[in-house]
Design a protein around this motif. Structure first.
Motif, mmCIF file in Angstrom:
data_model
loop_
_atom_site.group_PDB
_atom_site.id
_atom_site.type_symbol
_atom_site.label_atom_id
_atom_site.label_comp_id
_atom_site.label_asym_id
_atom_site.label_seq_id
_atom_site.Cartn_x
_atom_site.Cartn_y
_atom_site.Cartn_z
ATOM 1 N N HIS A 1 41.050 25.936 34.663
ATOM 2 C CA HIS A 1 41.336 27.326 34.301
ATOM 3 C C HIS A 1 40.937 28.277 35.426
ATOM 4 N N LEU A 2 41.781 29.266 35.656
ATOM 5 C CA LEU A 2 41.485 30.348 36.597
ATOM 6 C C LEU A 2 41.650 31.654 35.834
ATOM 7 N N ALA A 3 40.616 32.465 35.827
ATOM 8 C CA ALA A 3 40.644 33.737 35.093
ATOM 9 C C ALA A 3 41.207 34.854 35.966
ATOM 10 N N ILE A 4 41.957 35.729 35.336
ATOM 11 C CA ILE A 4 42.536 36.875 36.047
ATOM 12 C C ILE A 4 42.717 38.013 35.050
ATOM 13 N N ALA A 5 42.514 39.228 35.504
ATOM 14 C CA ALA A 5 42.736 40.382 34.632
ATOM 15 C C ALA A 5 44.237 40.577 34.424
ATOM 16 N N ASN A 6 44.592 41.128 33.287
ATOM 17 C CA ASN A 6 46.004 41.351 32.969
ATOM 18 C C ASN A 6 46.676 42.165 34.078
ATOM 19 N N PRO A 7 47.602 41.562 34.829
ATOM 20 C CA PRO A 7 48.217 42.280 35.952
ATOM 21 C C PRO A 7 49.075 43.463 35.529
ATOM 22 N N LYS A 8 49.417 43.542 34.249
ATOM 23 C CA LYS A 8 50.230 44.662 33.773
ATOM 24 C C LYS A 8 49.401 45.931 33.574
ATOM 25 N N THR A 9 48.095 45.766 33.381
ATOM 26 C CA THR A 9 47.252 46.932 33.108
ATOM 27 C C THR A 9 46.074 47.068 34.066
ATOM 28 N N ALA A 10 45.759 46.017 34.818
ATOM 29 C CA ALA A 10 44.588 46.026 35.694
ATOM 30 C C ALA A 10 44.988 45.775 37.149
ATOM 31 N N PRO A 11 44.759 46.734 38.039
ATOM 32 C CA PRO A 11 45.118 46.562 39.452
ATOM 33 C C PRO A 11 44.504 45.324 40.102
ATOM 34 N N TYR A 12 43.288 44.935 39.682
ATOM 35 C CA TYR A 12 42.686 43.740 40.275
ATOM 36 C C TYR A 12 43.452 42.480 39.853
ATOM 37 N N GLY A 13 44.016 42.488 38.662
ATOM 38 C CA GLY A 13 44.850 41.378 38.231
ATOM 39 C C GLY A 13 46.149 41.338 39.023
ATOM 40 N N GLU A 14 46.708 42.498 39.259
ATOM 41 C CA GLU A 14 47.927 42.599 40.069
ATOM 42 C C GLU A 14 47.663 42.075 41.480
ATOM 43 N N ALA A 15 46.495 42.394 42.027
ATOM 44 C CA ALA A 15 46.136 41.923 43.363
ATOM 45 C C ALA A 15 45.964 40.408 43.381
#
Length: 269
Positions: free
Chosen positions: A129-143
């Motif tokens: 598993h790799l965790a990531i913030a929701n890229p639709k709402t969180a810029p760090y997830g988008e990055a």
């Protein structure tokens, strides 16, 4: 000379507000900046007497709350486009937006030695598993998604993704071991230039779009002198030292002072 004048201006604002009744400022802040803001809140209160009521969350979700009438007066975003959008929609004050920090992305594991300093663990794919913030709402997830795209690993890793509602939840997934590693904010795992625990790869800045994090005065805070003083306070040297200690880059040259109409509004008789 400009920096000296800025320091005097900040001191004047704080002095003026200290001699008035202390006010409360309702601040919406992107999750990645919640810890630095807590430290800044203590410094701000000591200097001015004003208190911050802080609500942290994903930038996109905070935007939705503001658009739906939440009583926030200052917004510290994880990007620059959301504050700009708020200005365009007349929900934030024109000319009050400025960059307070540049965020840095890091691939982190709570396990010592798990993440190498070049991020090659991603291509090996031995993790579940790799965790990531929701890229639709969180810029760090988008990055984080941009990094995987850059490495040509999106298709291989997507089935292993665990998506956090915001960067705080993403960090929790990794810190508790529910995900072996994840893309988080450097500010969450570094203090005073040192990694707090685990292992990490600081992702090269050229692998994702620069994350200029902007602040803006919301319309609900335009008549609160303490809210205006907070924005000016964020540009002071003491606060910038705090921000840097969490791994952020400070805009260079520093963002300009607030326009005269805001400075006048922050000064109390």
């Amino acid at each position: 000379m400009k920096r000296f004048k800025q320091t005097l201006l900040t001191a004047a604002i704080i002095f003026s507000t200290t001699n008035a009744w202390a006010d409360t400022v309702y601040v919406a802040v992107a999750s990645n900046f919640s810890k630095p803001l807590q430290a800044i809140a203590e410094t701000f209160k000591a200097a001015s007497g004003h208190e911050l009521k802080i609500s942290a969350g994903a930038t996109g979700k905070l935007y939705a709350q503001i658009a739906n009438g939440a009583p926030f007066e200052v917004f510290l975003s994880a990007d620059s486009k959301t504050p700009k959008k708020l200005v365009e929609e007349k929900l934030a004050e024109a000319d009050s937006q400025f960059t307070y920090a540049f965020g840095k992305l890091v691939l982190w594991s709570s396990t010592e030695g798990y993440v190498d300093d070049k991020g090659e663990v991603l291509s090996k794919g031995t993790f579940k598993h790799l965790a990531i913030a929701n890229p639709k709402t969180a810029p760090y997830g988008e990055a984080g998604m941009a990094v995987m795209e850059k490495l040509g690993l999106t298709a291989a890793i997507t089935p292993k993704l665990v998506t956090g509602e915001n960067i705080t939840q993403t960090f929790d997934f990794v810190s508790t071991g529910n995900a072996e590693l994840g893309f988080v904010a450097l500010s969450q795992v570094q203090q005073d230039g040192k990694l707090k625990s685990g292992s990490a790869w600081i992702v090269p800045a050229e692998m994702y779009q620069p994350m200029a994090q902007d602040a803006v005065l919301l319309t609900k805070g335009k008549d609160n002198a303490a809210a205006q003083a907070l924005l000016e306070f964020l540009k002071g040297e003491e606060v910038q030292t705090i921000i840097s200690s969490y791994g952020y880059e400070i805009p260079s040259p520093p963002s300009p002072a607030l326009p005269p109409q805001w400075v006048k509004g922050a000064m109390r008789e």
